[in-house]
Design an enzyme around this catalytic site. Structure first.
Site, mmCIF file in Angstrom:
data_model
loop_
_atom_site.group_PDB
_atom_site.id
_atom_site.type_symbol
_atom_site.label_atom_id
_atom_site.label_comp_id
_atom_site.label_asym_id
_atom_site.label_seq_id
_atom_site.Cartn_x
_atom_site.Cartn_y
_atom_site.Cartn_z
ATOM 1 N N LYS A 116 6.708 -6.547 -11.264
ATOM 2 C CA LYS A 116 8.106 -6.839 -10.955
ATOM 3 C C LYS A 116 8.833 -7.496 -12.123
ATOM 4 O O LYS A 116 10.036 -7.305 -12.281
ATOM 5 C CB LYS A 116 8.178 -7.703 -9.702
ATOM 6 C CG LYS A 116 7.750 -6.936 -8.457
ATOM 7 C CD LYS A 116 7.929 -7.748 -7.200
ATOM 8 C CE LYS A 116 6.911 -7.378 -6.154
ATOM 9 N NZ LYS A 116 7.309 -6.414 -5.166
ATOM 10 N N GLU A 200 13.499 -15.796 -8.054
ATOM 11 C CA GLU A 200 14.832 -15.200 -8.069
ATOM 12 C C GLU A 200 15.623 -15.749 -6.903
ATOM 13 O O GLU A 200 15.063 -16.286 -5.941
ATOM 14 C CB GLU A 200 14.770 -13.669 -8.063
ATOM 15 C CG GLU A 200 14.195 -13.061 -6.812
ATOM 16 C CD GLU A 200 14.033 -11.540 -6.883
ATOM 17 O OE1 GLU A 200 13.915 -10.974 -7.991
ATOM 18 O OE2 GLU A 200 14.011 -10.914 -5.816
ATOM 19 N N ASN A 235 8.308 -9.297 5.868
ATOM 20 C CA ASN A 235 8.596 -8.476 4.687
ATOM 21 C C ASN A 235 7.927 -7.096 4.713
ATOM 22 O O ASN A 235 7.819 -6.438 3.698
ATOM 23 C CB ASN A 235 8.224 -9.204 3.389
ATOM 24 C CG ASN A 235 9.004 -10.496 3.232
ATOM 25 O OD1 ASN A 235 10.200 -10.516 3.435
ATOM 26 N ND2 ASN A 235 8.311 -11.563 2.908
ATOM 27 N N GLU A 275 14.144 0.268 -5.079
ATOM 28 C CA GLU A 275 14.506 -0.596 -3.955
ATOM 29 C C GLU A 275 15.558 -1.617 -4.365
ATOM 30 O O GLU A 275 15.474 -2.219 -5.436
ATOM 31 C CB GLU A 275 13.265 -1.340 -3.438
ATOM 32 C CG GLU A 275 12.193 -0.429 -2.869
ATOM 33 C CD GLU A 275 11.092 -1.183 -2.119
ATOM 34 O OE1 GLU A 275 10.475 -0.575 -1.233
ATOM 35 O OE2 GLU A 275 10.843 -2.360 -2.423
ATOM 36 N N GLU A 288 12.645 -3.637 -6.988
ATOM 37 C CA GLU A 288 11.465 -3.086 -7.655
ATOM 38 C C GLU A 288 11.545 -1.569 -7.562
ATOM 39 O O GLU A 288 12.332 -1.030 -6.793
ATOM 40 C CB GLU A 288 10.179 -3.576 -6.971
ATOM 41 C CG GLU A 288 10.049 -3.121 -5.526
ATOM 42 C CD GLU A 288 8.648 -3.288 -4.965
ATOM 43 O OE1 GLU A 288 7.706 -3.476 -5.751
ATOM 44 O OE2 GLU A 288 8.498 -3.199 -3.736
ATOM 45 N N ASN A 290 9.073 1.692 -6.749
ATOM 46 C CA ASN A 290 7.763 2.159 -6.314
ATOM 47 C C ASN A 290 7.539 3.550 -6.882
ATOM 48 O O ASN A 290 8.274 4.483 -6.562
ATOM 49 C CB ASN A 290 7.676 2.165 -4.784
ATOM 50 C CG ASN A 290 7.700 0.759 -4.215
ATOM 51 O OD1 ASN A 290 7.212 -0.181 -4.841
ATOM 52 N ND2 ASN A 290 8.284 0.596 -3.052
HETATM 53 P P1 ADP Z 1 7.055 -5.643 -1.923
HETATM 54 O O1 ADP Z 1 6.497 -5.219 -3.233
HETATM 55 O O2 ADP Z 1 6.131 -6.470 -1.149
HETATM 56 O O3 ADP Z 1 7.640 -4.477 -1.192
HETATM 57 P P2 ADP Z 1 9.790 -6.466 -2.520
HETATM 58 O O4 ADP Z 1 10.210 -7.114 -3.770
HETATM 59 O O5 ADP Z 1 10.171 -5.050 -2.338
HETATM 60 O O6 ADP Z 1 8.238 -6.637 -2.330
HETATM 61 O O7 ADP Z 1 10.344 -7.336 -1.317
HETATM 62 C C1 ADP Z 1 9.962 -7.088 0.013
HETATM 63 C C2 ADP Z 1 11.069 -7.524 0.959
HETATM 64 O O8 ADP Z 1 11.388 -8.917 0.794
HETATM 65 C C3 ADP Z 1 12.389 -6.808 0.750
HETATM 66 O O9 ADP Z 1 12.433 -5.624 1.479
HETATM 67 C C4 ADP Z 1 13.390 -7.820 1.276
HETATM 68 O O10 ADP Z 1 13.443 -7.767 2.684
HETATM 69 C C5 ADP Z 1 12.788 -9.148 0.908
HETATM 70 N N1 ADP Z 1 13.314 -9.662 -0.371
HETATM 71 C C6 ADP Z 1 12.775 -9.479 -1.583
HETATM 72 N N2 ADP Z 1 13.483 -10.105 -2.539
HETATM 73 C C7 ADP Z 1 14.514 -10.713 -1.915
HETATM 74 C C8 ADP Z 1 15.601 -11.543 -2.364
HETATM 75 N N3 ADP Z 1 15.761 -11.873 -3.635
HETATM 76 N N4 ADP Z 1 16.452 -12.016 -1.439
HETATM 77 C C9 ADP Z 1 16.282 -11.693 -0.133
HETATM 78 N N5 ADP Z 1 15.295 -10.939 0.333
HETATM 79 C C10 ADP Z 1 14.409 -10.437 -0.528
HETATM 80 P P1 ADP Z 2 6.666 1.403 1.372
HETATM 81 O O1 ADP Z 2 7.162 0.482 0.293
HETATM 82 O O2 ADP Z 2 6.323 2.786 0.960
HETATM 83 O O3 ADP Z 2 7.480 1.346 2.574
HETATM 84 P P2 ADP Z 2 4.616 -0.446 1.971
HETATM 85 O O4 ADP Z 2 5.232 -1.495 1.106
HETATM 86 O O5 ADP Z 2 4.483 -0.718 3.413
HETATM 87 O O6 ADP Z 2 5.305 0.918 1.802
HETATM 88 O O7 ADP Z 2 3.221 -0.066 1.344
HETATM 89 C C1 ADP Z 2 2.716 1.254 1.394
HETATM 90 C C2 ADP Z 2 1.240 1.257 1.477
HETATM 91 O O8 ADP Z 2 0.711 0.772 0.285
HETATM 92 C C3 ADP Z 2 0.699 0.391 2.559
HETATM 93 O O9 ADP Z 2 -0.474 0.992 3.000
HETATM 94 C C4 ADP Z 2 0.453 -0.926 1.847
HETATM 95 O O10 ADP Z 2 -0.539 -1.646 2.512
HETATM 96 C C5 ADP Z 2 0.001 -0.426 0.508
HETATM 97 N N1 ADP Z 2 0.375 -1.245 -0.638
HETATM 98 C C6 ADP Z 2 1.580 -1.368 -1.208
HETATM 99 N N2 ADP Z 2 1.531 -2.117 -2.305
HETATM 100 C C7 ADP Z 2 0.255 -2.490 -2.447
HETATM 101 C C8 ADP Z 2 -0.451 -3.265 -3.411
HETATM 102 N N3 ADP Z 2 0.131 -3.791 -4.472
HETATM 103 N N4 ADP Z 2 -1.768 -3.449 -3.235
HETATM 104 C C9 ADP Z 2 -2.391 -2.908 -2.197
HETATM 105 N N5 ADP Z 2 -1.781 -2.143 -1.266
HETATM 106 C C10 ADP Z 2 -0.487 -1.937 -1.391
HETATM 107 MG MG MG Z 3 9.135 -3.325 -1.794
#
Ligand code: ADP
Ligand code: ADP
Ligand code: MG
Length: 660
Positions: A116, A200, A235, A275, A288, A290
């Site tokens: 990230k 952040e 989340n 995202e 981020e 994906n």
């Molecule tokens: P992940 O890799 O676990 O998907 P993300 O960075 O995409 O992590 O964040 C997951 C969720 O957390 C987002 O979908 C959002 O709901 C919340 N989130 C992340 N960053 C922020 C932020 N700066 N402010 C508010 N909500 C956030």
């Molecule tokens: P999406 O962002 O596609 O909606 P998720 O954040 O729910 O999906 O993650 C998609 C799949 O990948 C899930 O099975 C989750 O457990 C797995 N996953 C996502 N990021 C990681 C990670 N950094 N390490 C391990 N598993 C991950």
């Molecule tokens: Mg995410």
């Protein structure tokens, strides 16, 4: 084009990839662990290769085994699905070095977007709006507090390597920060083997909106528009849709342009998702990228008509995108519900076991909506603790958002699961909520609307009518079958303890008519499809179809329609009078108990009497069917009693821990 590809994944997504490969005339080889021998994907694949025991670290994550399986099968390319090795640049490079095609973006793009912190820097350089915050690494707790004060609370603490909702915390004060910073660092190290953390600004009342991009190896990149995934728990996404109800055309275009700019900056090819977190005012900031197929990709496929897996395969094979941006448009609306093996009535505790019944909704065009059910399991399959607890992704499409939501309500009614706890009633409750229907979403939606967790919903008018009519009809069918048909037409239907007098009759079309005395209502139940032994009751109530989940219990029926469930009794007026005089048996209050969800053996109890426990902390570990199940506290509390110790056998519902 490839003649054979290997799928380095399992479950629902493996099934999904096989379907497209088959349609394209490509043969499939599937790797599998011990736990997945005989799975649905295993049965569907042309060829299967065993790669180790159930834990992913001993099978699906071992690169050598995957490469070896590719060699043995003679596959030319690997589709990694999502999770596992899908975003691992080392794996992508390894395949490249071995002359095997990776069905995904180039390793450089994976790496650039892989963490990230780096991806935020790329985004900022590409002119993408990023969340205000500190881009650099933070070394110490004191440093973190200083930066948080510069940014201004609330602040989000994030693991740079995080994913799947793990390694994220919100801090509202220096005290939160002091505790949270170390906690996220520790969690990141265990979960991702990388303890880099950054801060952040926490966007208040945010929405999660993302852009699907698709590129080829010839520099073409398009946007397949937006998805909104604001309905999340911890989340993690639960309900997604496309397009987002928040965006207008101008914002959609601005977001798409930024996503494409970022993709271009890293020479992106294949499918990927950018995202964003968005404010209610339509401001938006990059979160981020994906670099893989996303779980919720079906909603995009439903509104664009593009098969993303097919496009990933074509792009990997070197083909150019078959369309330009101008040729793409949004058609209608799609909703996805993630059906999870978790018990919503027990704080969403993960539930494992055998799916003893699994009736799926019919796919394809229905009356006013389209159903797509991406499922990785069949009736009789085991839901194991080793992998994601997702049973299926249920999608509906319709010309309008409301029609897609109503279609989802029907499709959820037509989903019948038994043997494991599941969140279908919870999903149904959301579909009924005015706030969801109006599109006023936020990532805090579930917390706002279900502050005390989920206990089912009060029946609305139609659900009450369904409960009454279904029970009356079942009673008629059972009395008729008993060979002693009574001519009685007047009954009292008790829904829980609320009495409804009904007068039954049949009209010329042989539909059951119910006159609700004193309620100025008459119901008409036709096309009844139920017989004793069936767990689903189908019919048309006042000309709209419904499916209810039914069971016979000691003195009546347990019926669930959507999120409303009740004990319904059909009594003669005399019986009802007697019944009313019976004292009400108070239901046992189990809210302070942690009970064993299944018969098994106690592996460990993690708490002692007097200990303070926070929601989410591990309380006990139960082993059942050779699998370990972690039981967590669903609320904060102090332990009052401990009812078992390591090594004890326990039955379902045995009390393990009681809170004061
Ligand atoms: P992940 O890799 O676990 O998907 P993300 O960075 O995409 O992590 O964040 C997951 C969720 O957390 C987002 O979908 C959002 O709901 C919340 N989130 C992340 N960053 C922020 C932020 N700066 N402010 C508010 N909500 C956030
Ligand atoms: P999406 O962002 O596609 O909606 P998720 O954040 O729910 O999906 O993650 C998609 C799949 O990948 C899930 O099975 C989750 O457990 C797995 N996953 C996502 N990021 C990681 C990670 N950094 N390490 C391990 N598993 C991950
Ligand atoms: Mg995410």
């Amino acid at each position: 084009m490839f003649s054979k590809i290997l799928i380095a994944n399992r479950g629902e997504i493996a099934v999904r990839i096989i379907k497209t490969a088959r349609r394209m005339g490509i043969r499939t080889a599937l790797v599998h662990s011990d736990a997945d021998t005989g799975s649905l994907a295993y049965e569907m694949a042309d060829e299967t290769i065993h790669i180790g025991p159930a834990p992913a670290a001993q099978s699906y994550l071992i690169q050598d085994r995957i490469v070896d399986a590719v060699r043995r099968s003679g596959a030319e390319a690997v589709h990694p699905g999502f999770g596992f090795l899908s975003e691992n640049p080392v794996f992508a490079r390894r395949l490249e070095a071995e002359g095997i095609t990776f069905i995904g973006p180039n390793p450089h793009a994976i790496e650039a977007m892989g963490d990230k912190i780096t991806s935020k820097k790329f985004a900022a350089e590409a002119g993408v709006s990023t969340v205000p915050g500190h881009m650099g690494l933070i070394e110490s707790n004191a440093h973190a507090i200083q930066i948080a004060n510069e940014i201004g609370y609330p602040v989000m603490i994030k693991a740079s390597a995080g994913g799947g909702g793990k390694g994220i915390r919100v801090a509202h004060s220096d005290a939160d920060m002091a505790e949270g910073f170390d906690a996220v660092k520790a969690e990141a190290l265990t979960a991702f083997g990388d303890d880099r953390v950054f801060l952040e600004k926490f966007i208040i009342d945010p929405r999660h909106i993302e852009i699907q991009v698709l590129g080829d190896k010839h520099g073409n990149i398009v946007s397949l528009f937006d998805r909104e995934c604001s309905i999340q728990r911890r989340n993690q996404k639960v309900i997604e849709e496309a397009p987002s109800p928040l965006l207008d055309d101008v914002t959609r275009k601005a977001m798409s342009d930024q996503a494409i700019a970022l993709a271009r900056a890293v020479n992106y090819d294949s499918a990927g998702t950018v995202e964003f977190v968005a404010g209610q005012d339509r401001s938006f900031f990059f979160l981020e990228m994906n670099t893989r197929l996303q779980v919720e990709h079906p909603v995009t496929e439903l509104i664009t008509g593009v098969d993303l897996v097919e496009q990933m395969i074509r792009s990997a094979a070197g083909e150019s995108l078959p369309f330009t941006q101008d040729q793409l448009a949004i058609n209608g609306w799609a909703i996805e519900s993630r059906i999870y093996a978790e018990d919503p009535y027990r704080g969403f505790l993960p539930s494992i076991g055998r799916l003893v019944r699994y009736d799926q909704p019919e796919e394809g065009q229905q009356d006013g909506y389209v159903v797509r059910n991406d499922s990785g399991v069949r009736e009789g399959d085991e839901i194991s603790m080793f992998y994601d607890p997702m049973i299926a992704k249920l999608n509906t499409w319709a010309p309008t958002r409301i029609a897609a939501i109503d279609g989802m309500k029907r499709a959820l009614e037509d989903t019948h699961l038994q043997g494991v706890g599941h969140n279908v009633p919870f999903l149904a409750a959301v579909m009924d909520q005015d706030r969801f229907r109006s599109g006023h979403l936020s990532t805090s939606y579930i917390k706002d609307e279900f502050p005390d967790g989920f206990q089912g919903a009060e029946p609305n008018r139609r659900q009450l009518d369904i409960l009454i009519a279904t029970a009356a009809a079942m009673n008629e069918i059972l009395t008729e079958q008993s060979g002693d048909p009574s001519d009685r037409t007047d009954w009292i239907v008790l829904v829980d303890r609320q009495a409804h007098g009904v007068s039954l009759g049949y009209d010329d079309d042989e539909a059951l008519t119910l006159d609700l005395a004193g309620e100025d209502r008459a119901l008409r139940l036709s096309e009844i499809d139920w017989r004793p032994g069936l767990a689903q009751f189908r019919g048309m109530l006042d000309d709209s179809p419904f499916t209810a989940e039914v069971a016979r219990i000691a003195d009546g029926f347990a019926i669930r329609t959507g999120a409303a469930k009740a004990r319904v009794r059909v009594l003669t007026p005399r019986m009802a009078e007697l019944f009313a005089r019976l004292p009400e048996k108070a239901a046992a209050d189990t809210s302070k108990l942690i009970q064993s969800p299944m018969p098994g053996l106690v592996v460990s109890i993690a708490v002692e009497v007097g200990q303070e426990v926070k929601a989410g902390e591990t309380v006990a570990v139960i082993e059942a069917m050779k699998m370990q199940n972690i039981l967590r506290a669903d609320r904060d509390g102090v332990v009052k009693t401990v009812g078992a110790k390591a090594g004890d056998p326990v039955a379902a519902d045995d009390v393990l821990v009681e809170f004061a």
